[in-house]
Motif scaffolding. Structure first.
Motif, PDB file in Angstrom:
ATOM      1  N   ASN A   8     -14.331   1.346   1.664  1.00  0.00           N
ATOM      2  CA  ASN A   8     -13.384   2.453   1.705  1.00  0.00           C
ATOM      3  C   ASN A   8     -12.708   2.656   3.055  1.00  0.00           C
ATOM      4  OD1 ASN A   8     -13.719   3.249  -0.994  1.00  0.00           O
ATOM      5  ND2 ASN A   8     -15.678   4.215  -0.473  1.00  0.00           N
ATOM      6  N   GLY A   9     -12.947   1.758   4.017  1.00  0.00           N
ATOM      7  CA  GLY A   9     -12.182   1.830   5.250  1.00  0.00           C
ATOM      8  C   GLY A   9     -13.004   2.184   6.460  1.00  0.00           C
ATOM      9  N   SER A  30     -16.737  -4.769  -1.007  1.00  0.00           N
ATOM     10  CA  SER A  30     -15.586  -4.856  -1.908  1.00  0.00           C
ATOM     11  C   SER A  30     -14.973  -6.252  -1.968  1.00  0.00           C
ATOM     12  CB  SER A  30     -14.505  -3.850  -1.496  1.00  0.00           C
ATOM     13  OG  SER A  30     -13.847  -4.281  -0.324  1.00  0.00           O
ATOM     14  N   HIS A  81      -4.445   0.865   7.759  1.00  0.00           N
ATOM     15  CA  HIS A  81      -3.785   1.776   6.819  1.00  0.00           C
ATOM     16  C   HIS A  81      -4.270   3.199   7.065  1.00  0.00           C
ATOM     17  CE1 HIS A  81      -3.074   3.289   2.467  1.00  0.00           C
ATOM     18  NE2 HIS A  81      -1.980   3.457   3.200  1.00  0.00           N
ATOM     19  N   LYS A 123      -8.637  -7.124   2.985  1.00  0.00           N
ATOM     20  CA  LYS A 123      -8.227  -7.067   1.582  1.00  0.00           C
ATOM     21  C   LYS A 123      -7.261  -8.211   1.280  1.00  0.00           C
ATOM     22  CE  LYS A 123     -10.252  -3.040   0.703  1.00  0.00           C
ATOM     23  NZ  LYS A 123     -11.443  -2.943  -0.172  1.00  0.00           N
ATOM     24  N   PHE A 169       0.053  -3.361  -2.640  1.00  0.00           N
ATOM     25  CA  PHE A 169      -1.335  -2.951  -2.838  1.00  0.00           C
ATOM     26  C   PHE A 169      -2.270  -3.796  -1.970  1.00  0.00           C
ATOM     27  CE2 PHE A 169       0.898  -1.976  -6.744  1.00  0.00           C
ATOM     28  CZ  PHE A 169       0.458  -0.705  -7.068  1.00  0.00           C
ATOM     29  N   SER A 222      -9.180  -5.432  -3.690  1.00  0.00           N
ATOM     30  CA  SER A 222     -10.558  -5.867  -3.466  1.00  0.00           C
ATOM     31  C   SER A 222     -10.898  -6.989  -4.435  1.00  0.00           C
ATOM     32  CB  SER A 222     -11.533  -4.698  -3.674  1.00  0.00           C
ATOM     33  OG  SER A 222     -11.255  -3.646  -2.777  1.00  0.00           O
ATOM     34  N   TYR A 256     -14.078  -1.379  -7.082  1.00  0.00           N
ATOM     35  CA  TYR A 256     -13.035  -0.825  -6.216  1.00  0.00           C
ATOM     36  C   TYR A 256     -11.657  -0.990  -6.852  1.00  0.00           C
ATOM     37  CZ  TYR A 256     -16.687  -0.839  -2.670  1.00  0.00           C
ATOM     38  OH  TYR A 256     -17.848  -0.623  -1.981  1.00  0.00           O
ATOM     39  N   GLN A 257     -10.902   0.087  -6.829  1.00  0.00           N
ATOM     40  CA  GLN A 257      -9.550   0.089  -7.365  1.00  0.00           C
ATOM     41  C   GLN A 257      -8.554  -0.382  -6.294  1.00  0.00           C
ATOM     42  OE1 GLN A 257      -8.757   0.810 -10.602  1.00  0.00           O
ATOM     43  NE2 GLN A 257     -11.003   0.862 -10.839  1.00  0.00           N
ATOM     44  N   ARG A 273      -5.654  -0.340  -3.633  1.00  0.00           N
ATOM     45  CA  ARG A 273      -5.232   0.711  -2.703  1.00  0.00           C
ATOM     46  C   ARG A 273      -3.723   0.568  -2.497  1.00  0.00           C
ATOM     47  NH1 ARG A 273      -8.289   3.509   1.362  1.00  0.00           N
ATOM     48  NH2 ARG A 273      -6.955   4.325   3.033  1.00  0.00           N
ATOM     49  N   GLU A 274      -2.969   1.530  -2.972  1.00  0.00           N
ATOM     50  CA  GLU A 274      -1.517   1.439  -2.885  1.00  0.00           C
ATOM     51  C   GLU A 274      -1.029   1.839  -1.490  1.00  0.00           C
ATOM     52  OE1 GLU A 274       2.571   3.196  -4.976  1.00  0.00           O
ATOM     53  OE2 GLU A 274       0.587   3.741  -5.772  1.00  0.00           O
ATOM     54  N   ASP A 313       3.320   5.815   4.466  1.00  0.00           N
ATOM     55  CA  ASP A 313       2.032   5.522   5.096  1.00  0.00           C
ATOM     56  C   ASP A 313       2.218   4.723   6.391  1.00  0.00           C
ATOM     57  OD1 ASP A 313       0.890   6.737   2.941  1.00  0.00           O
ATOM     58  OD2 ASP A 313       0.219   4.883   1.973  1.00  0.00           O
TER      59      ASP A 313
END
Length: 235
Positions: free
Chosen positions: A129-130, A161, A190, A197, A207, A210, A216-217, A219-220, A225
Motif C-alpha cells: 500500500n505504499g 503485492s 505517487h 508496480k 494504473f 500489482s 491488491y486492486q 491503483r489509478e 495526482d
C-alpha cells in the motif's frame, strides 16, 4: 624439439651459407657480426638479440618469422619428410579429425569480476500500500557482476503485492529513467509514497498494477495526482 640456436643453424645450412658468409652479409648491412658470434649463437653460448635476429632473417630471406621459428608449426615438422611421408601424415590427421576424439577445445574464458559502487536506498518501496522512497537515505555499496550493467541504484521491497516475481525484503536494481512503456515494471512516486508496480494504460487512464491481483486492486493515477517515475526495474 629444437631450441632457437638449433633453428638458426638449420636455417643457415638449409640455405647453403657458411658462418663466414653470414658474417659478411651482416657487415654489408653495417653490423659488425663476426663468424665467432654466429658460432656462439648456434652453439647456444650466447643468445642473439631481437634486432640481430631480424637482420638474420633478412639475410636468410625468411619472410614468415613465426613459421620459421615456431616449435609447434606443423609445416616445419613435415619439412624432413618426402612427399609420400607428408601425404601419410595428412591422411592420418584426417582420420584423427573424423574420430572426433582429438578435437581442440576452445580455451575457457573466465570473466573477471567487475566491481562498482551503487546506491542502495534504506527506506523500502512498497509492494503493497505504499512507503515513501527517501532520495537522501542510502548507502554506497560495492557490487559485482550479479547486478545488471544498466542498473543505477537499488531499493528494498516491502510487502507482497508483486509476488511471486518479487518478494518482501528483496533488493531490486533500477535503471534511472523518467518514462516507462506500457507493461514495464518500475519504481514510482505517487502522492508521497514509493511503489514497485507494473505500469498499464487503459481507456485513457493510467494504473499501477500489482502482480498479486487477488489481494491488491489497480491503483489509478489521476491527472491532479503527484506522480513520478524513478526508473525501470532491471534485476
Amino acid at each position: 624439439m629444437k631450441n632457437l640456436n638449433e633453428y638458426i643453424q638449420k636455417l643457415r645450412t638449409d640455405r647453403n651459407m657458411s658462418q663466414v658468409e653470414v658474417s659478411n652479409a651482416f657487415k654489408d648491412k653495417g653490423y659488425n657480426v663476426t663468424n665467432q658470434m654466429i658460432y656462439n649463437w648456434e652453439s647456444g653460448r650466447i643468445r642473439i638479440s631481437g634486432e640481430l635476429l631480424l637482420i638474420l632473417c633478412d639475410i636468410l630471406e625468411i619472410s614468415d618469422i613465426r613459421a620459421a621459428f615456431d616449435r609447434n608449426n606443423v609445416p616445419s615438422l613435415l619439412s624432413d619428410l618426402n612427399e609420400s611421408g607428408q601425404k601419410m601424415v595428412s591422411e592420418y590427421a584426417d582420420i584423427l579429425r573424423a574420430s572426433g576424439l582429438y578435437k581442440k577445445e576452445p580455451a575457457e574464458i573466465i570473466p573477471l569480476p567487475v566491481k562498482r559502487t551503487m546506491k542502495l536506498f534504506h527506506l523500502p518501496v512498497s509492494a503493497g500500500n505504499g512507503a515513501y522512497l527517501d532520495s537522501d537515505a542510502y548507502d554506497e555499496i560495492e557490487v559485482g557482476n550479479e547486478v545488471p550493467e544498466n542498473a543505477d541504484f537499488g531499493v528494498t521491497i516491502s510487502g507482497d503485492s508483486m509476488e511471486p516475481q518479487f518478494v518482501g525484503g528483496q533488493t531490486v536494481w533500477v535503471h534511472a529513467q523518467n518514462e516507462l512503456e506500457d507493461g514495464e515494471i518500475g519504481i514510482f512516486y505517487h502522492d508521497g509514497e514509493g511503489f514497485i508496480k507494473k505500469l498499464e494504460h487503459h481507456d485513457g487512464k493510467t494504473f499501477l498494477i500489482s502482480l498479486n491481483h487477488r489481494k491488491y486492486q489497480p491503483r489509478e493515477i489521476k491527472e491532479e495526482d503527484v506522480f513520478l517515475v524513478y526508473g525501470q526495474v532491471v534485476g
